[in-house]
Design an enzyme around this catalytic site. Structure first.
Site, mmCIF file in Angstrom:
data_model
loop_
_atom_site.group_PDB
_atom_site.id
_atom_site.type_symbol
_atom_site.label_atom_id
_atom_site.label_comp_id
_atom_site.label_asym_id
_atom_site.label_seq_id
_atom_site.Cartn_x
_atom_site.Cartn_y
_atom_site.Cartn_z
ATOM 1 N N MET A 186 -6.256 -6.188 4.988
ATOM 2 C CA MET A 186 -5.564 -5.821 3.812
ATOM 3 C C MET A 186 -4.705 -6.877 3.221
ATOM 4 O O MET A 186 -4.350 -7.664 4.085
ATOM 5 C CB MET A 186 -4.878 -4.541 4.289
ATOM 6 C CG MET A 186 -5.599 -3.446 4.488
ATOM 7 S SD MET A 186 -6.705 -2.657 3.333
ATOM 8 C CE MET A 186 -5.819 -1.872 2.213
ATOM 9 N N CYS A 187 -4.732 -6.982 2.141
ATOM 10 C CA CYS A 187 -3.972 -7.757 1.532
ATOM 11 C C CYS A 187 -3.034 -7.372 0.267
ATOM 12 O O CYS A 187 -2.977 -6.185 0.098
ATOM 13 C CB CYS A 187 -4.987 -8.786 0.774
ATOM 14 S SG CYS A 187 -6.267 -9.231 1.470
ATOM 15 N N GLU A 188 -2.017 -8.253 -0.200
ATOM 16 C CA GLU A 188 -1.041 -7.589 -1.062
ATOM 17 C C GLU A 188 -1.478 -8.127 -2.440
ATOM 18 O O GLU A 188 -1.630 -9.230 -2.674
ATOM 19 C CB GLU A 188 0.300 -8.351 -0.662
ATOM 20 C CG GLU A 188 0.536 -7.617 0.725
ATOM 21 C CD GLU A 188 1.385 -6.592 0.748
ATOM 22 O OE1 GLU A 188 1.914 -6.012 -0.476
ATOM 23 O OE2 GLU A 188 1.754 -5.767 1.636
#
Lengths: 255, 255
Positions: A1-3
């Protein structure tokens, strides 16, 4: 997951405030240590800073933090690799020209079966599910509109329907901009806030720093910030629901 | 007229040496004060730094000078505007994706009648003759090859024939790269040099600085530098003739 982090504003606005929280989250207070990128628009032109190394100790991130680039439209992304190697070509945001405009995109999530997305007009340079999904969107748009669309809002509704299809492949949180409009699409993690004058004090979650927006902006300024998680403690962020999308035009929500 | 700088190398090479001369020529010792840009490749990914302000006092240029980014393929450009306003979207190098590769281009010179170049696959974002000529080249290539060419050298010969057509519209000095190959085309001002171990001392023309390449490189290194004018005093640069082109593959001339 990434921001993800996006900004849409009616006057060129310094992104440093919201960005400094995100930078610390890249590898120091969060697990997102596999690359980082930010794209600023200046008119129709845009400028990207990217680094495959963790953002919290990146030299390029230091530059961006200390360099007050003002922009009306910004997209930023911190990556934890799940598809594709850790290298520059797999680092978001991704950019393609369509209809003589720079389209910039970043994706948070993970897709399965993305290899079957047909490519045509645009082709991925790296190996990520994210870039392939972006190229597929660009290809669909190019098939639909040979010329720049007259009705941009109808076009963004169409993009939302493409995003609905991509959401069936997994988690698809997305930011997309042509420098005028900033679109966000949510599967599970996206928040936004529109700040208007008078601006109060707002405290960053990751840093012991308070910025008074009244000192930074004028009476007519409108600034919308979109982020995976709220970046400030003292403000009411709107949490987006699954399958929801928003389109902002120079700070104002138009869809 | 603008200044061009390109590099092709067989190992990731620090461009700072040749670049520091070019930076001073942007507005201080030369008239090229309307923008500046540099693109470095890292694998298939590339990274651009651009600034519409003069390079000799640009903050971004300072960063690039002090930031030892190592690359096998680099293109840089300093602009004196003659077509199109002074802004980011008109600042070289220009980039387009074709066949899943980043193609980067910079142009020195001035074209007339460029408005008649037909656009199709790629479209200009800014207003320069340079970008329109680039989009025309990309469009010709896309018409010719629906898939990535198997014979890259034949493709570069074709690009040279396109450049011959553009030269009929005025002055067309060009640098073009896909990150593996670096091509240059000359109308009137382009020089190149291939440096091989053992490297001797070379003195910059614009700076009181001497770099000893033996300290910087290993025995097998090959580095080709292409520039509008020779950047060093102590080396024999090859001056290109009108209509001539070269293609370098990781430092070695292959066409």
């Amino acid at each position: 997951m990434c921001e993800l982090l996006g900004m849409s504003a009616n006057v060129p606005t310094d992104i440093c405030f919201s960005f400094s929280g995100l930078v610390r989250r890249g590898g120091e207070t969060g697990p997102h240590k596999d690359g980082w990128g930010i794209t600023f628009y200046e008119g129709k032109g845009c400028r990207s800073f990217k680094d495959p190394s963790p953002s919290f100790n990146s030299k390029v991130a230091e530059l961006v933090k200390s360099y007050p680039i003002k922009s009306k439209s910004v997209i930023s992304h911190i990556r934890q690799a799940n598809r594709g190697g850790v290298n520059l070509e797999n680092t978001h945001p991704f950019i393609r020209e369509l209809w003589g405009r720079n389209w910039t995109y970043a994706h948070n999530g993970q897709l399965t079966g993305y290899e079957d997305l047909a490519m045509g007009y645009a082709n991925p340079i790296g190996q990520t599910d994210s870039e392939r999904a972006f190229c597929w969107i660009i290809d669909q748009l190019h098939k639909q509109y040979k010329q720049p669309p007259e009705n941009m809002l109808e076009m963004f509704k169409l993009i939302a329907s493409y995003a609905d299809q991509l959401k069936k492949l997994g988690v698809f949180n997305m930011l997309l901009t042509d420098g005028e409009y900033v679109m966000c699409y949510c599967t599970n993690n996206l928040h936004w806030i529109t700040r208007r004058a008078p601006f109060g004090k707002a405290q960053l979650i990751d840093e012991d720093m308070t910025v008074d927006f009244q000192q930074e902006t004028s009476d007519s300024d409108i600034v919308t910030v979109i982020a995976t998680r709220p970046l400030t403690k003292d403000e009411a962020w709107t949490k987006m629901h699954e399958g929801e999308f928003c389109v902002f035009h120079f700070g104002e929500r138009v869809l």
